[in-house]
Design a protein around this motif. Sequence first.
Motif, PDB file in Angstrom:
ATOM      1  N   PHE A   1      37.760  62.544  82.816  1.00  0.00           N
ATOM      2  CA  PHE A   1      37.564  61.280  82.090  1.00  0.00           C
ATOM      3  C   PHE A   1      38.665  60.308  82.500  1.00  0.00           C
ATOM      4  CE2 PHE A   1      38.674  58.488  78.552  1.00  0.00           C
ATOM      5  CZ  PHE A   1      37.449  57.934  78.216  1.00  0.00           C
ATOM      6  N   ARG A   2      38.298  59.052  82.679  1.00  0.00           N
ATOM      7  CA  ARG A   2      39.298  58.044  83.038  1.00  0.00           C
ATOM      8  C   ARG A   2      38.998  56.741  82.294  1.00  0.00           C
ATOM      9  NH1 ARG A   2      39.538  56.236  89.140  1.00  0.00           N
ATOM     10  NH2 ARG A   2      40.586  58.266  89.400  1.00  0.00           N
ATOM     11  N   THR A   3      40.055  56.159  81.755  1.00  0.00           N
ATOM     12  CA  THR A   3      39.950  54.821  81.170  1.00  0.00           C
ATOM     13  C   THR A   3      40.398  53.827  82.234  1.00  0.00           C
ATOM     14  OG1 THR A   3      40.495  55.725  78.993  1.00  0.00           O
ATOM     15  CG2 THR A   3      40.644  53.334  79.268  1.00  0.00           C
ATOM     16  N   GLN A   4      39.463  53.110  82.771  1.00  0.00           N
ATOM     17  CA  GLN A   4      39.766  52.158  83.849  1.00  0.00           C
ATOM     18  C   GLN A   4      40.174  50.815  83.260  1.00  0.00           C
ATOM     19  OE1 GLN A   4      37.338  51.620  87.694  1.00  0.00           O
ATOM     20  NE2 GLN A   4      36.627  49.943  86.418  1.00  0.00           N
ATOM     21  N   VAL A   5      41.401  50.384  83.593  1.00  0.00           N
ATOM     22  CA  VAL A   5      41.897  49.073  83.180  1.00  0.00           C
ATOM     23  C   VAL A   5      42.063  48.251  84.451  1.00  0.00           C
ATOM     24  CG1 VAL A   5      43.725  47.801  82.007  1.00  0.00           C
ATOM     25  CG2 VAL A   5      43.085  50.093  81.200  1.00  0.00           C
ATOM     26  N   GLU A   6      41.191  47.282  84.632  1.00  0.00           N
ATOM     27  CA  GLU A   6      41.142  46.516  85.884  1.00  0.00           C
ATOM     28  C   GLU A   6      41.548  45.066  85.635  1.00  0.00           C
ATOM     29  OE1 GLU A   6      37.833  45.168  89.273  1.00  0.00           O
ATOM     30  OE2 GLU A   6      37.220  46.229  87.450  1.00  0.00           O
ATOM     31  N   LEU A   7      42.541  44.597  86.425  1.00  0.00           N
ATOM     32  CA  LEU A   7      42.943  43.194  86.326  1.00  0.00           C
ATOM     33  C   LEU A   7      41.832  42.299  86.863  1.00  0.00           C
ATOM     34  CD1 LEU A   7      46.714  43.078  87.330  1.00  0.00           C
ATOM     35  CD2 LEU A   7      45.719  42.216  85.217  1.00  0.00           C
ATOM     36  N   LEU A   8      41.501  41.273  86.111  1.00  0.00           N
ATOM     37  CA  LEU A   8      40.447  40.349  86.513  1.00  0.00           C
ATOM     38  C   LEU A   8      41.024  39.155  87.268  1.00  0.00           C
ATOM     39  CD1 LEU A   8      38.504  40.280  83.130  1.00  0.00           C
ATOM     40  CD2 LEU A   8      37.804  41.499  85.205  1.00  0.00           C
ATOM     41  N   ASP A   9      40.173  38.503  88.061  1.00  0.00           N
ATOM     42  CA  ASP A   9      40.566  37.241  88.676  1.00  0.00           C
ATOM     43  C   ASP A   9      40.802  36.212  87.570  1.00  0.00           C
ATOM     44  OD1 ASP A   9      40.296  38.347  91.189  1.00  0.00           O
ATOM     45  OD2 ASP A   9      38.202  37.699  91.409  1.00  0.00           O
ATOM     46  N   GLU A  10      41.644  35.234  87.875  1.00  0.00           N
ATOM     47  CA  GLU A  10      42.048  34.280  86.837  1.00  0.00           C
ATOM     48  C   GLU A  10      40.858  33.558  86.214  1.00  0.00           C
ATOM     49  OE1 GLU A  10      45.044  30.450  86.245  1.00  0.00           O
ATOM     50  OE2 GLU A  10      45.307  31.800  87.949  1.00  0.00           O
TER      51      GLU A  10
END
Length: 554
Positions: A392-401
Amino acid sequence: MLTHLAIRNIVLIEALDLEFRRGLGVLTGETGAGKSILLDALGLVLGNRADSGLVRAGEPKASVTATFEFANLPPAIAEALDDADIEIEPGEPLIVRRQLKADGGSKAFVNDQPVGVALLREFANALVELHGQHDDRGLVNPRGHRTLLDRYAGADSAAVSKAWRTWQDARARLEAAEAEIEQARADQDLLLAHLAELTALEPQAGEEARLDATRADMRKGERLAGDLEDLRQVWDGSDSPLAAMRVAARKLDRIGEEHPLLAEALASLDRAVIEAGEAEAKLQAAAEALVHDPAALDAAESRLFDLRALARKHDCQVDDLPETMRSMRAKLDAIEAGDAEIDALEEAAKEAAVAYRNAAEKLHADRLAAAERLDAAVAHELVPLKLDAARFRTQVELLDEDRWGAHGMDAVEFLIATNPGADFAPLGKIASGGELSRFILALKVALAEQGGAATVIFDEIDRGVGGAVASAIGERLARLASDGQLLAVTHSPQVAARGGTHYLIAKSSEGTVTRTSVGLLDAEGRQEEIARMLSGAEVTPEARAQADRLLEGV
């Protein structure tokens, strides 16, 4: 939590009243007995689509009433009710009712007040959280993953939301000011020309009415000139009637004392002289007011024409022209002062952007740290649920501005890989029904202290498993229900044995009429039902003994 459910004429259910308690409640019964009907009925009061096919055959309408009681009304429900102008006193139950007609159409009520179905949907997630074999909401839906992670992290997402609004407001003010000044500069030459034109004319408030009255008087004078001249000649000169009356008055004055009637005649004549004098003065004044001066009339008409032409040009009344001049001067002044204002607004927007970025970056760090803790907590729960090969993985992805918002600068999604070496993928796309339910259970256990709906329902979470895995599922369901309310539709005797309350769903037929009923089992009934689940159609003494061991083991 859900305390009462009343169902009338829903498919095979003719009339059913169920009382629910805190803790873990289990619902069992043979396949096809009608467990899905209960969930469909509950779905109606949660705002699901009204399907007229749910109305029991031969009946004109059906209804479902659900009663919920809270120590403190959840904020999401309180806000929704407040927006709908529905007041609930502290301690008062929330009663949601849905009526469904056989020929289509439905009505919804909250505490006997009619409401739109949209209101039910608005607070449904705060009332009941349903996890089923094909559920695409709740923990499966990635739209809620970010909020769940923030709750788990104890993160201050409200500060980020506030900083975002402040930044967007500052940007909006800057953009509006820039657009206004840009438009003003584009119109500057035209503004100067219009202002010069107005300044040359210098219109005054109330001038139109005054010019109109003057012009009307001069036109009357032109028309009455001959009559006024005739009257003037009547009153002018030594032989005019007024002069004769004055001569008569002087003569009468000398002899007035000779007889009372002469004195009275003198008084009357004096009054006539006075009245005639006043008339002469008024005629003179009228002649002066109505004097016909062609040049003055032309000037008045010309100015009136110019004023009205400018008023039409600027789409206003003549009396509004002075204000139009002031507005134009203000716009020109704003152009001159605009650079300083823009500089100040730009600085405010930059400061707001920095404040938002700082808050969002802190939230990002909190989410990353919480994601690691959550991943470890879920992994700890997977082995007992026979998902030891899964990850299991909690993906935290930075978004474009351009995708930042009140939620911060991250996209959050729960991902799983069910087999070694397999790629991670969204929770609801690669897990089978049984696996998905167990993943959800593991997540619910890991997130247990973060709150959620008042009532949680698991529909056949134990499908396809047995033995130790079923026992692990039952233990975790009981743990989740320890400080709340959880209902589980189950085929597993290990899960059923964990229930604090046990409901049996049964179907019976009388001739061509088929009914579904639900009953609360006592201790003896629980033993018999669990024994049936263990042995099948024929309940054996061995099955009853095993049922006793399961019940004693909890």
